[in-house]
Design a protein around this motif. Structure first.
Motif, PDB file in Angstrom:
ATOM      1  N   TYR A   1       0.856  -1.193   0.000  1.00  0.00           N
ATOM      2  CA  TYR A   1       0.000   0.000   0.000  1.00  0.00           C
ATOM      3  C   TYR A   1       0.885   1.234   0.000  1.00  0.00           C
ATOM      4  O   TYR A   1       1.753   1.385   0.862  1.00  0.00           O
ATOM      5  N   GLN A   2       0.670   2.100  -0.973  1.00  0.00           N
ATOM      6  CA  GLN A   2       1.344   3.392  -1.020  1.00  0.00           C
ATOM      7  C   GLN A   2       0.327   4.494  -0.703  1.00  0.00           C
ATOM      8  O   GLN A   2      -0.696   4.614  -1.384  1.00  0.00           O
ATOM      9  N   TYR A   3       0.615   5.281   0.329  1.00  0.00           N
ATOM     10  CA  TYR A   3      -0.317   6.273   0.867  1.00  0.00           C
ATOM     11  C   TYR A   3       0.187   7.691   0.592  1.00  0.00           C
ATOM     12  O   TYR A   3       1.390   7.953   0.663  1.00  0.00           O
ATOM     13  N   ILE A   4      -0.756   8.610   0.286  1.00  0.00           N
ATOM     14  CA  ILE A   4      -0.416  10.034   0.196  1.00  0.00           C
ATOM     15  C   ILE A   4      -1.194  10.804   1.249  1.00  0.00           C
ATOM     16  O   ILE A   4      -0.647  11.279   2.238  1.00  0.00           O
ATOM     17  N   SER A   5      -2.522  10.953   1.063  1.00  0.00           N
ATOM     18  CA  SER A   5      -3.362  11.642   2.049  1.00  0.00           C
ATOM     19  C   SER A   5      -4.825  11.432   1.689  1.00  0.00           C
ATOM     20  O   SER A   5      -5.150  11.080   0.550  1.00  0.00           O
ATOM     21  N   ASN A   6      -5.708  11.628   2.677  1.00  0.00           N
ATOM     22  CA  ASN A   6      -7.150  11.534   2.453  1.00  0.00           C
ATOM     23  C   ASN A   6      -7.519  10.226   1.766  1.00  0.00           C
ATOM     24  O   ASN A   6      -8.270  10.202   0.784  1.00  0.00           O
ATOM     25  N   GLU A   7      -6.991   9.137   2.275  1.00  0.00           N
ATOM     26  CA  GLU A   7      -7.279   7.815   1.727  1.00  0.00           C
ATOM     27  C   GLU A   7      -7.048   6.771   2.808  1.00  0.00           C
ATOM     28  O   GLU A   7      -6.405   7.054   3.832  1.00  0.00           O
ATOM     29  N   TYR A   8      -7.583   5.570   2.603  1.00  0.00           N
ATOM     30  CA  TYR A   8      -7.296   4.465   3.520  1.00  0.00           C
ATOM     31  C   TYR A   8      -7.554   3.136   2.825  1.00  0.00           C
ATOM     32  O   TYR A   8      -8.282   3.054   1.840  1.00  0.00           O
ATOM     33  N   PHE A   9      -6.927   2.091   3.383  1.00  0.00           N
ATOM     34  CA  PHE A   9      -7.125   0.712   2.941  1.00  0.00           C
ATOM     35  C   PHE A   9      -7.560  -0.081   4.169  1.00  0.00           C
ATOM     36  O   PHE A   9      -6.908   0.002   5.222  1.00  0.00           O
ATOM     37  N   GLU A  10      -8.656  -0.817   4.052  1.00  0.00           N
ATOM     38  CA  GLU A  10      -9.125  -1.582   5.189  1.00  0.00           C
ATOM     39  C   GLU A  10      -9.743  -2.908   4.757  1.00  0.00           C
ATOM     40  O   GLU A  10     -10.047  -3.112   3.576  1.00  0.00           O
ATOM     41  N   VAL A  11      -9.918  -3.783   5.739  1.00  0.00           N
ATOM     42  CA  VAL A  11     -10.504  -5.101   5.517  1.00  0.00           C
ATOM     43  C   VAL A  11     -11.614  -5.301   6.535  1.00  0.00           C
ATOM     44  O   VAL A  11     -11.431  -5.006   7.724  1.00  0.00           O
ATOM     45  N   ASP A  12     -12.752  -5.800   6.057  1.00  0.00           N
ATOM     46  CA  ASP A  12     -13.901  -6.057   6.915  1.00  0.00           C
ATOM     47  C   ASP A  12     -14.333  -7.509   6.759  1.00  0.00           C
ATOM     48  O   ASP A  12     -14.085  -8.141   5.724  1.00  0.00           O
ATOM     49  N   VAL A  13     -15.029  -8.031   7.783  1.00  0.00           N
ATOM     50  CA  VAL A  13     -15.667  -9.340   7.687  1.00  0.00           C
ATOM     51  C   VAL A  13     -17.139  -9.191   8.027  1.00  0.00           C
ATOM     52  O   VAL A  13     -17.526  -8.295   8.794  1.00  0.00           O
ATOM     53  N   PHE A  14     -17.954 -10.070   7.447  1.00  0.00           N
ATOM     54  CA  PHE A  14     -19.385 -10.059   7.731  1.00  0.00           C
ATOM     55  C   PHE A  14     -19.659 -11.040   8.861  1.00  0.00           C
ATOM     56  O   PHE A  14     -19.346 -12.229   8.747  1.00  0.00           O
ATOM     57  N   ASP A  15     -20.232 -10.541   9.969  1.00  0.00           N
ATOM     58  CA  ASP A  15     -20.432 -11.368  11.163  1.00  0.00           C
ATOM     59  C   ASP A  15     -21.812 -12.005  11.236  1.00  0.00           C
ATOM     60  O   ASP A  15     -22.200 -12.552  12.274  1.00  0.00           O
ATOM     61  N   GLY A  16     -22.554 -11.952  10.137  1.00  0.00           N
ATOM     62  CA  GLY A  16     -23.906 -12.486  10.116  1.00  0.00           C
ATOM     63  C   GLY A  16     -24.969 -11.415  10.173  1.00  0.00           C
ATOM     64  O   GLY A  16     -26.112 -11.634   9.754  1.00  0.00           O
ATOM     65  N   ASP A  17     -24.596 -10.229  10.694  1.00  0.00           N
ATOM     66  CA  ASP A  17     -25.522  -9.100  10.791  1.00  0.00           C
ATOM     67  C   ASP A  17     -24.996  -7.859  10.097  1.00  0.00           C
ATOM     68  O   ASP A  17     -25.751  -7.126   9.463  1.00  0.00           O
ATOM     69  N   GLU A  18     -23.682  -7.614  10.206  1.00  0.00           N
ATOM     70  CA  GLU A  18     -23.109  -6.399   9.636  1.00  0.00           C
ATOM     71  C   GLU A  18     -21.627  -6.604   9.350  1.00  0.00           C
ATOM     72  O   GLU A  18     -21.013  -7.577   9.795  1.00  0.00           O
ATOM     73  N   TRP A  19     -21.071  -5.658   8.589  1.00  0.00           N
ATOM     74  CA  TRP A  19     -19.633  -5.685   8.305  1.00  0.00           C
ATOM     75  C   TRP A  19     -18.872  -5.113   9.491  1.00  0.00           C
ATOM     76  O   TRP A  19     -19.221  -4.062  10.025  1.00  0.00           O
ATOM     77  N   VAL A  20     -17.822  -5.838   9.904  1.00  0.00           N
ATOM     78  CA  VAL A  20     -17.000  -5.454  11.050  1.00  0.00           C
ATOM     79  C   VAL A  20     -15.573  -5.226  10.569  1.00  0.00           C
ATOM     80  O   VAL A  20     -14.993  -6.090   9.896  1.00  0.00           O
ATOM     81  N   ASN A  21     -14.985  -4.092  10.919  1.00  0.00           N
ATOM     82  CA  ASN A  21     -13.628  -3.789  10.487  1.00  0.00           C
ATOM     83  C   ASN A  21     -12.608  -4.580  11.289  1.00  0.00           C
ATOM     84  O   ASN A  21     -12.671  -4.636  12.521  1.00  0.00           O
ATOM     85  N   ILE A  22     -11.635  -5.214  10.593  1.00  0.00           N
ATOM     86  CA  ILE A  22     -10.586  -5.976  11.277  1.00  0.00           C
ATOM     87  C   ILE A  22      -9.192  -5.447  10.951  1.00  0.00           C
ATOM     88  O   ILE A  22      -8.211  -5.859  11.577  1.00  0.00           O
ATOM     89  N   PHE A  23      -9.098  -4.526   9.963  1.00  0.00           N
ATOM     90  CA  PHE A  23      -7.790  -3.996   9.559  1.00  0.00           C
ATOM     91  C   PHE A  23      -8.012  -2.630   8.934  1.00  0.00           C
ATOM     92  O   PHE A  23      -8.931  -2.449   8.128  1.00  0.00           O
ATOM     93  N   HIS A  24      -7.153  -1.675   9.306  1.00  0.00           N
ATOM     94  CA  HIS A  24      -7.255  -0.314   8.753  1.00  0.00           C
ATOM     95  C   HIS A  24      -5.849   0.266   8.666  1.00  0.00           C
ATOM     96  O   HIS A  24      -5.066   0.195   9.611  1.00  0.00           O
ATOM     97  N   SER A  25      -5.532   0.861   7.502  1.00  0.00           N
ATOM     98  CA  SER A  25      -4.204   1.449   7.326  1.00  0.00           C
ATOM     99  C   SER A  25      -4.301   2.785   6.614  1.00  0.00           C
ATOM    100  O   SER A  25      -5.055   2.938   5.640  1.00  0.00           O
ATOM    101  N   GLU A  26      -3.533   3.737   7.114  1.00  0.00           N
ATOM    102  CA  GLU A  26      -3.339   5.027   6.463  1.00  0.00           C
ATOM    103  C   GLU A  26      -1.850   5.361   6.458  1.00  0.00           C
ATOM    104  O   GLU A  26      -1.442   6.467   6.804  1.00  0.00           O
ATOM    105  N   GLU A  27      -1.035   4.372   6.055  1.00  0.00           N
ATOM    106  CA  GLU A  27       0.405   4.569   5.978  1.00  0.00           C
ATOM    107  C   GLU A  27       1.010   3.633   4.948  1.00  0.00           C
ATOM    108  O   GLU A  27       0.462   2.570   4.658  1.00  0.00           O
TER     109      GLU A  27
END
Length: 244
Positions: free
Chosen positions: A163-189
């Protein structure tokens, strides 16, 4: 040379452009025993029929009387099987790309970016830089439902990325827990020095989110003209070695 296909509900497929030779045939369906046939010679038109054997849930509380009568309870569980995708043959039809932002640019399959890759093989890529100076992006790459995760003793999501970052952006990973999407990873670097850097491997414990409708999504957001994310070697396992 590898031929690979995800079968539809008919369970049938015909290759019209096929190279003669000797092949190993592998058939897999979650909940059934795998079929592996090695050294199959194919020199002319051939039909192959495979009958899959279901992995039956074991009975519980089995009791056999002295007279030979047996009683048991229904139950047991279908075991979880690790799911792995290296994207070497393209993006499987069971995966979904959701296009957001101001352009049609989104996640796409590629063999390299300016000669760069994560391990020398193809991967999935989303590129704000290529989208242009006036673009925004809000892009999703979503796995199919991962079956029988509720049967796993432990559950991990694994993937490689850069991941190459500049500004005003992010990369993340979510999983579906049966009811909603839950964030498990977030990066801004940055994951490494520009323009690519070393491949990073993530292994995230998601045991608490296991359910019958478990899915994983990769999410890239860019509010302007930025860089990019590459993802490869996705796996959902019980913690055993990837692609073992």
């Amino acid at each position: 040379l590898v031929y690979e296909v995800e079968l539809d509900a008919t369970g049938m497929y015909t290759w019209t452009d096929f190279r003669k030779g000797t092949y190993d045939i592998f058939v897999h369906l979650n909940g059934f025993n795998d079929v592996m046939v090695a050294g199959v010679e194919i020199w002319d038109a051939e039909d192959f029929v495979f009958i899959l054997e279901e992995m039956l849930a074991p009975p519980v509380d089995l009791y056999v009387t002295p007279l030979g009568y047996a009683t048991w309870g229904t139950g047991g569980v279908v075991p979880f099987e690790p799911v792995m995708e290296n994207f070497d043959e393209g993006l499987p039809e069971t995966w979904t790309v959701v296009v957001g932002g101001s352009t049609s640019d989104s996640w796409f399959w590629t063999t390299n970016d300016a000669g760069n890759s994560l391990d020398g093989t193809p991967f999935m890529f989303v590129d704000s830089d290529a989208a242009g100076s006036s673009s925004t992006m809000d892009e999703l790459l979503i796995s199919p439902v991962i079956e029988n995760t509720e049967s796993a003793d432990m559950l991990y999501v694994e993937f490689d990325y850069i991941y190459q970052y500049i500004s005003n952006e992010y990369f993340e990973v979510d999983v579906f827990d049966g009811d909603e999407w839950v964030n498990i990873f977030h990066s801004e670097e940055d994951s490494g020095p520009y323009p690519w850097g070393p491949t990073i491997h993530e292994m995230i414990d998601v045991t608490e989110y296991a359910n019958a409708d478990f899915q994983v999504q990769f999410h890239y957001y860019s509010g302007g003209w930025n860089w990019y994310v590459a993802v490869d070697n996705f796996a959902v396992t019980q913690g055993d070695s990837r692609f073992a």
